[in-house]
Enzyme design. Structure first.
Site, mmCIF file in Angstrom:
data_model
loop_
_atom_site.group_PDB
_atom_site.id
_atom_site.type_symbol
_atom_site.label_atom_id
_atom_site.label_comp_id
_atom_site.label_asym_id
_atom_site.label_seq_id
_atom_site.Cartn_x
_atom_site.Cartn_y
_atom_site.Cartn_z
ATOM 1 N N THR B 283 12.960 0.058 -33.525
ATOM 2 C CA THR B 283 13.151 1.357 -34.183
ATOM 3 C C THR B 283 13.809 1.158 -35.554
ATOM 4 O O THR B 283 14.510 0.171 -35.782
ATOM 5 C CB THR B 283 14.054 2.277 -33.327
ATOM 6 O OG1 THR B 283 15.264 1.573 -33.055
ATOM 7 C CG2 THR B 283 13.379 2.636 -32.016
ATOM 8 N N ARG B 284 13.599 2.139 -36.429
ATOM 9 C CA ARG B 284 14.108 2.023 -37.801
ATOM 10 C C ARG B 284 15.624 1.891 -37.814
ATOM 11 O O ARG B 284 16.191 1.146 -38.612
ATOM 12 C CB ARG B 284 13.715 3.266 -38.612
ATOM 13 C CG ARG B 284 12.234 3.421 -38.765
ATOM 14 C CD ARG B 284 11.896 4.572 -39.663
ATOM 15 N NE ARG B 284 12.050 5.870 -39.027
ATOM 16 C CZ ARG B 284 11.414 6.964 -39.396
ATOM 17 N NH1 ARG B 284 10.553 6.925 -40.409
ATOM 18 N NH2 ARG B 284 11.600 8.101 -38.785
ATOM 19 N N ASP B 285 16.307 2.626 -36.905
ATOM 20 C CA ASP B 285 17.768 2.583 -36.940
ATOM 21 C C ASP B 285 18.285 1.209 -36.513
ATOM 22 O O ASP B 285 19.222 0.681 -37.111
ATOM 23 C CB ASP B 285 18.418 3.742 -36.146
ATOM 24 C CG ASP B 285 17.768 3.996 -34.811
ATOM 25 O OD1 ASP B 285 16.779 3.298 -34.504
ATOM 26 O OD2 ASP B 285 18.234 4.875 -34.078
#
Ligand SMILES: Cc1cc2nc3c(=O)[nH]c(=O)nc-3n(C[C@H](O)[C@H](O)[C@H](O)COP(=O)(O)OP(=O)(O)OC[C@H]3O[C@@H](n4cnc5c(N)ncnc54)[C@H](O)[C@@H]3O)c2cc1C
Ligand code: FES
Lengths: 101, 569
Positions: B283-285
């Site tokens: 995921t981007r986070d």
């Protein structure tokens, strides 16, 4: 990636009349907008170019004449030791430097 | 006393991205006089025009309402459920229901108005194929055409809203400046819609256009509105060199689409430590936190980033992967500015991409301040802690439309109120004085100081003492604002424009830092080094408001109620 001692020269049309020439340190992969930002931050706070810029070829706000040719300022890669003459496109009334009505 | 320009309208829309344009259309069609005021040009400013762009609605509606090949197993309920899952449950549930319900109709309308559907895709986090690919510039131009078809909508381009004028918790107008001639303009309105997008430019490196400074959020906060979920920002991998590409999201695109690898200075594919299965497809986070820690711990490069590389991909295969990338067609191609990617990596860092929180709104886009509405990215609630891919573009249509109707309804029974000459003079005098020559503070230096502080403190990795430092620095910079020194005249003066944005930057960074300091846990894109796990006792929304001149924070229990009988609009 600063390449030592190399510059680019930007000749900017001011207020639709005279030209001012600026020497900007050359960096591999820079474009017209990076040069203008360098001038604004370090050499002359009064230069005017658009404040709303996508910086990725999508908004069209950076359209200008570069060495006589209409181009997106963000799309023009600069070469070391070269002169770029920058002015507004067409016959639109100039408000200031690169800003037209 | 000076004479300033005065304008009057029923509904004033601030911002001309997708949300602002959509709002103006609805308010106009309800019979209101509408004025759009925008820093940038209509249809080509803000994030909307830059989106790649997936526009999400439930896949069932893609078949049944839009007439394309969707998946009828899907439902609005499932779409809402995925949205809430992605938002870590912090979403405003009623708003999500309204969003999931109305998004298909809004997107159909956009297509009926001429928007071109390029393709469909399944995006990460979605159970079904919900991504309708409509390019951002086509999306924006379609709405701009609808504005032009309504010639009574007044469009003021190159005008920056500075503050909302509030009387007894009722919004009555805005103070603004026309940057083209430097003149001050006071606009009185019966109702106001803020649609100014995110605040990504409080960070030094962002994927978003330069105009997005969080002005509208800061104005709403100063006007007394509540802010929600302000501790959640989305960062994705953007270039940190060369200067022409700073923040450009090409590295992220290469990771998603071409299977690019991510390396630290030691040549390690560090995502293996963080997410051994998905690695760069994580995921981007997670990628943002991992990369930031690598950089902070000294395993980054000269330009402050880690490396995104496609060297492992055969050249002729790489050419195929990037075929779809529109670059060359607009004359702009990232590859023109980069070294040979078959040899070198791109030094990249987490770049501010999206503002998940914002002005707290209800299902009618009201803000708690009479006559003040918010729509689009500047509003908070729908996305919770983390937005699902493609939800921004459908959300701006939904909230834009609702805000337009609500503002027109309010305007129908409201009166115009104008500020007194004294109030107006006092307000503009502070801005005129930025030229007076007595000051010595440099707006560009202060702007850079704030951006650097934002990256170090409210970037992807946070901790208590740094968050407290952010607040201290914002207070210090704010105290310097009366001593600014700008050069030249007021006509299109970039230095003055930077000077006028400092107050907004201070408010945004302070609100974000305060909320982030209050959230003593890690959740989604909010990662705390000193509290690196989620904590159930923090399963709540944090709201921030300005009360008696002070920043006030509250924990709000997450709304769980289903909406009953929301007006169908
Ligand atoms: C590179 C990029 C790609 C993206 N891709 C996607 C995607 O594929 N799918 C998706 O769902 N989302 C995507 N997003 C997010 C999405 O584009 C935005 O959330 C959305 O477009 C926001 O729309 P908006 O109308 O709220 O604000 P914006 O489109 O940002 O518009 C804000 C407007 O307000 C104006 N403004 C700002 N301050 C002032 C002021 N003080 N006075 C007057 N006017 C002001 C601006 O000039 C602009 O006109 C992407 C974002 C970026 C940056
Ligand atoms: S800055 Fe948007 S096209 Fe060049």
């Amino acid at each position: 990636m600063k390449s030592n001692n190399k510059n680019v020269n930007i000749k900017l049309r001011r207020h639709g009349q005279t030209y001012d020439e600026f020497e900007v340190p050359f960096e591999e992969g820079m474009n017209i907008l990076s040069a203008l930002q360098y001038i604004y931050e370090n050499l002359d706070r009064t230069i005017a170019y658009p404040v709303c810029l996508c910086r990725m070829g999508k908004c069209g706000a950076c359209i200008m004449q570069v060495n006589g040719k209409s181009q997106l300022g963000c799309a023009v890669r600069l070469a070391a030791d070269k002169l770029y003459v920058i002015e507004t496109i067409g016959n639109k009334e100039v408000i200031k430097d690169l800003i037209t009505k | 006393m000076k004479n300033y320009n005065h304008l009057i309208t029923d509904v004033l829309v601030i911002g001309s991205g997708g949300a602002g344009m959509r709002a103006a259309i609805s308010a106009h069609d309800d019979g209101a006089n509408v004025m759009i005021l925008s820093k940038g040009r209509l249809g080509v400013s803000g994030s909307t025009v830059t989106a790649c762009a997936d526009v999400s609605v439930d896949s069932n509606s893609i078949t049944k309402l839009l007439g394309f090949n969707g998946d009828i197993e899907d439902s609005k309920e499932q779409f809402a459920a995925d949205t809430i899952k992605s938002g870590w449950g912090l979403n405003h549930k009623e708003l999500v229901d309204v969003f999931a319900d109305q998004a298909p109709r809004r997107v159909k309308e956009l297509i009926d108005w001429g928007a071109k559907v390029e393709n469909f895709a399944i995006s990460p986090g979605h159970t079904y194929r919900r991504a309708i690919i409509i390019k951002g510039n086509n999306f924006a131009h379609t709405l701009a055409r609808q504005i032009r078809l309504r010639p009574t909508i007044q469009v003021l381009e190159g005008v920056i809203a500075l503050d909302i004028i509030v009387k007894d918790r009722c919004a009555t107008g805005v103070y603004a400046v026309n940057i083209m001639n430097g003149e001050f303009t006071t606009i009185s309105a019966k109702s106001i819609i803020i649609a100014t997008g995110g605040a990504m430019n409080v960070f030094p490196v962002t994927t978003a256009p330069n105009d997005l400074m969080g002005d509208g959020m800061a104005m709403a906060y100063r006007a007394g509105a509540k802010m929600v979920d302000m501790e959640f920002q989305t960062f994705l991998m953007g270039c940190c060199s060369p200067s022409s590409l700073i923040g450009n999201n090409y590295p992220f695109v290469l990771m998603c689409r071409a299977g690019a690898h991510l390396y630290n200075r030691e040549g390690e594919r560090f995502m293996e430590k963080w997410d051994p299965e998905r690695r760069e497809k994580s995921t981007r986070d997670k990628i943002a936190v991992a990369s930031t820690l690598e950089i902070l711990e000294g395993r980054g490069g000269r330009n402050g980033g880690v490396w995104v590389s496609v060297r492992h991909i055969p050249k002729n295969l790489f050419e195929y992967y990037t075929e779809w990338y529109e670059g060359k067609k607009t004359g702009f191609d990232e590859k023109d500015f980069l070294p040979d990617l078959m040899q070198d990596g791109i030094e990249s860092m987490p770049s501010a991409h999206f503002w998940n929180g914002g002005i707290k709104i209800d299902t009618d886009c009201s803000t708690g301040i009479e006559g003040l509405f918010a729509a689009g990215e500047c509003a908070g609630g729908i996305h919770g802690a983390n937005r699902l891919s493609g939800n921004a573009m459908s959300e701006i249509l939904v909230t834009g439309n609702i805000a337009g109707h609500s503002a027109a309804r309010t305007a129908a029974s409201a009166q115009v109120t104008t500020p007194s000459k004294e109030e107006e003079y006092a307000y503009y005098k502070k801005l005129e004085d930025m030229f007076c020559g007595n000051g010595s503070e440099d707006p560009v230096v202060l702007k850079k100081q704030l951006q650097k502080t934002a990256w170090e403190t409210i970037g992807p990795v946070r901790e208590q003492k740094e968050l407290e430092r952010a607040i201290r620095i914002c207070d210090e910079v704010e105290n310097k604002i009366p001593h600014l020194c700008c050069h030249g005249d007021r006509v299109y003066n970039k230095e003055w424009i930077d000077a006028m944005s400092l107050a907004n930057m201070c408010d945004i960074i302070r609100i974000t830092a305060a909320a982030a300091a209050h959230r003593k846990e890690s959740r989604s894109s909010h990662y705390r080094k000193d509290y690196n796990k989620p904590n159930d006792s923090m399963f709540c929304n944090i709201t921030v408001e300005k009360s008696n001149g002070q920043l006030k924070m509250s924990n709000c229990s997450v709304s769980t109620q289903k909406v009953q009988g929301v007006q169908q609009i």
